[in-house]
Design an enzyme around this catalytic site. Structure first.
Site, PDB file in Angstrom:
ATOM      1  N   THR A 151      29.482  80.132  24.858  1.00  0.00           N
ATOM      2  CA  THR A 151      30.756  79.855  26.013  1.00  0.00           C
ATOM      3  C   THR A 151      31.093  78.913  25.920  1.00  0.00           C
ATOM      4  OG1 THR A 151      29.360  82.507  27.103  1.00  0.00           O
ATOM      5  CG2 THR A 151      30.713  80.545  28.354  1.00  0.00           C
ATOM      6  N   VAL A 180      27.871  93.117  29.198  1.00  0.00           N
ATOM      7  CA  VAL A 180      28.281  91.603  28.914  1.00  0.00           C
ATOM      8  C   VAL A 180      27.686  90.812  29.979  1.00  0.00           C
ATOM      9  CG1 VAL A 180      29.596  90.695  31.394  1.00  0.00           C
ATOM     10  CG2 VAL A 180      30.103  93.410  30.857  1.00  0.00           C
ATOM     11  N   GLY A 181      27.958  89.784  29.518  1.00  0.00           N
ATOM     12  CA  GLY A 181      26.524  88.686  29.143  1.00  0.00           C
ATOM     13  C   GLY A 181      26.980  88.059  30.582  1.00  0.00           C
ATOM     14  N   ASP A 182      26.254  86.423  30.786  1.00  0.00           N
ATOM     15  CA  ASP A 182      25.960  85.458  31.893  1.00  0.00           C
ATOM     16  C   ASP A 182      27.404  85.492  32.413  1.00  0.00           C
ATOM     17  OD1 ASP A 182      25.881  84.189  29.601  1.00  0.00           O
ATOM     18  OD2 ASP A 182      25.515  82.834  30.047  1.00  0.00           O
ATOM     19  N   THR A 202      25.155  78.610  28.509  1.00  0.00           N
ATOM     20  CA  THR A 202      25.872  78.988  27.774  1.00  0.00           C
ATOM     21  C   THR A 202      24.337  79.390  27.173  1.00  0.00           C
ATOM     22  OG1 THR A 202      26.433  78.698  24.980  1.00  0.00           O
ATOM     23  CG2 THR A 202      26.103  76.685  26.424  1.00  0.00           C
ATOM     24  N   GLY A 205      23.334  85.384  27.030  1.00  0.00           N
ATOM     25  CA  GLY A 205      23.263  85.962  28.582  1.00  0.00           C
ATOM     26  C   GLY A 205      22.545  87.084  28.653  1.00  0.00           C
TER      27      GLY A 205
HETATM   28  N1  GLY Z   1      26.522  83.314  26.808  1.00  0.00           N
HETATM   29  C1  GLY Z   1      27.248  84.949  26.940  1.00  0.00           C
HETATM   30  C2  GLY Z   1      26.862  85.700  26.948  1.00  0.00           C
HETATM   31  O1  GLY Z   1      25.796  85.974  26.527  1.00  0.00           O
HETATM   32  O2  GLY Z   1      27.523  86.750  26.398  1.00  0.00           O
END
Ligand code: GLY
Length: 319
Positions: A151, A180-182, A202, A205
């Protein structure tokens, strides 16, 4: 009065160069973050953000982004949005809404369309080659296909002592549709409070959100930890917690700044890079390593910088 901007990964460099110019001319942290992240989204060779981002298992590019204003604590976010050029700008616009400020999928697309945001097919020919190769290398052989969760996250402080933060990502390569991630989740992928500081994350997530790590770093800074101490402590504690409860921890990397413009960085992987610029420091890329549970960093070598661009833009063939 001073300004600072920090971003995850080398890919933040060109955006931060532009943002540094804006901040030094008195532009707001919000504008600096948006402009910088848009530049990352627009660059077709970054395969985990915006145009050129790698698709989900159905071959669709679903993008997540968020924006936070450190003065008002307003947050806007989109998740799983398809076919729009700059998710960070949509997220920022959503942060101005009192209600419905985090939209997903079709709802996010309808909002973007109604508000005049530019439509664009975000799947590049290069991303299609990556996708087809990955299918051959993994899915067809019954191996895990997941990869890539780099990210772009940024935090900025401007000359008026206002802070802002933003994130943008295509998430996990080969993710399930709707995953969906973080990155768009407040407190996990980002958090900023102009009275304290801000942080962004990053990595994987699914693991980052187990520790709400960006909020945790801001909370630690509020308790009096320096940005570096807060970042190291939060990453080490989440890493150890995940290992003790689940036997392993995914990739976790963070960058943060406090409201004096001091910065911190921490990671549990080798190979994390970040970019920072301040009134006194021109935009600089650092590479990180971990020693005795502490993250150390050094200015990226010329060789590393050349290699970075070469590998990102190297010709790609179908396997
Ligand atoms: N850190 C981004 C995701 O896991 O989507």
């Amino acid at each position: 009065m001073s300004w600072t901007i920090i971003g995850t990964w080398r890919m933040a460099l060109e955006g931060i160069e532009k943002a540094a110019e804006l901040l030094s001319n008195g532009e707001s942290s919000g504008n600096a973050v948006e402009v910088a992240i848009k530049m990352v989204e627009d660059f077709p060779y970054y395969k985990s953000v915006g145009y050129g981002g790698l698709p989900n298992e159905n071959g669709e590019v679903e993008l997540d982004a968020a924006y936070m204003d450190g003065n008002t604590l307003s947050i806007g976010a989109v998740a799983g949005i398809k076919d729009f050029k700059n998710p960070i700008s949509i997220a920022r616009r959503l942060s101005e809404e009192k209600f419905n400020s985090f939209l997903v999928g079709q709802g996010a697309e309808e909002y973007a369309h109604k508000n005049g945001f530019e439509r664009m097919n975000m799947l590049t020919d290069r991303a299609i080659i990556h996708y087809k190769n990955r299918l051959k290398e993994t899915v067809n052989k019954g191996l895990s296909p997941y990869d890539g969760h780099d990210t772009v996250g940024m935090v900025a402080l401007d000359l008026d002592n206002s802070m802002a933060s933003g994130t943008s990502t295509s998430g996990l390569f080969m993710k399930k549709r709707g995953r969906v991630g973080d990155s768009p989740l407040s407190g996990s992928g980002f958090y900023v409070d102009s009275n304290i500081g801000g942080a962004t994350a990053t990595g994987l997530g699914e693991d980052i959100m187990k520790g709400c790590i960006s909020y945790e770093i801001v909370r630690l800074m509020k308790e009096g930890y320096s940005p570096q101490e807060a970042a190291d402590k939060a990453v080490l504690e989440l890493n150890n917690l995940l290992i003790s409860r689940r036997k392993k921890a995914g990739d976790i990397s963070v960058v943060c700044i406090n409201n004096k413009g001091e910065f911190g960085v921490a990671t549990n992987i080798e190979g994390f890079s970040f970019v920072v610029a301040t009134e006194k420091l021109p935009p600089t890329v650092y590479t990180c390593s971990v020693e005795d549970d502490k993250t150390i960093y050094e200015i990226a070598t010329e060789e590393w910088m050349n290699d970075y661009i070469k590998t990102r833009t190297a010709p790609l063939k179908l396997k």
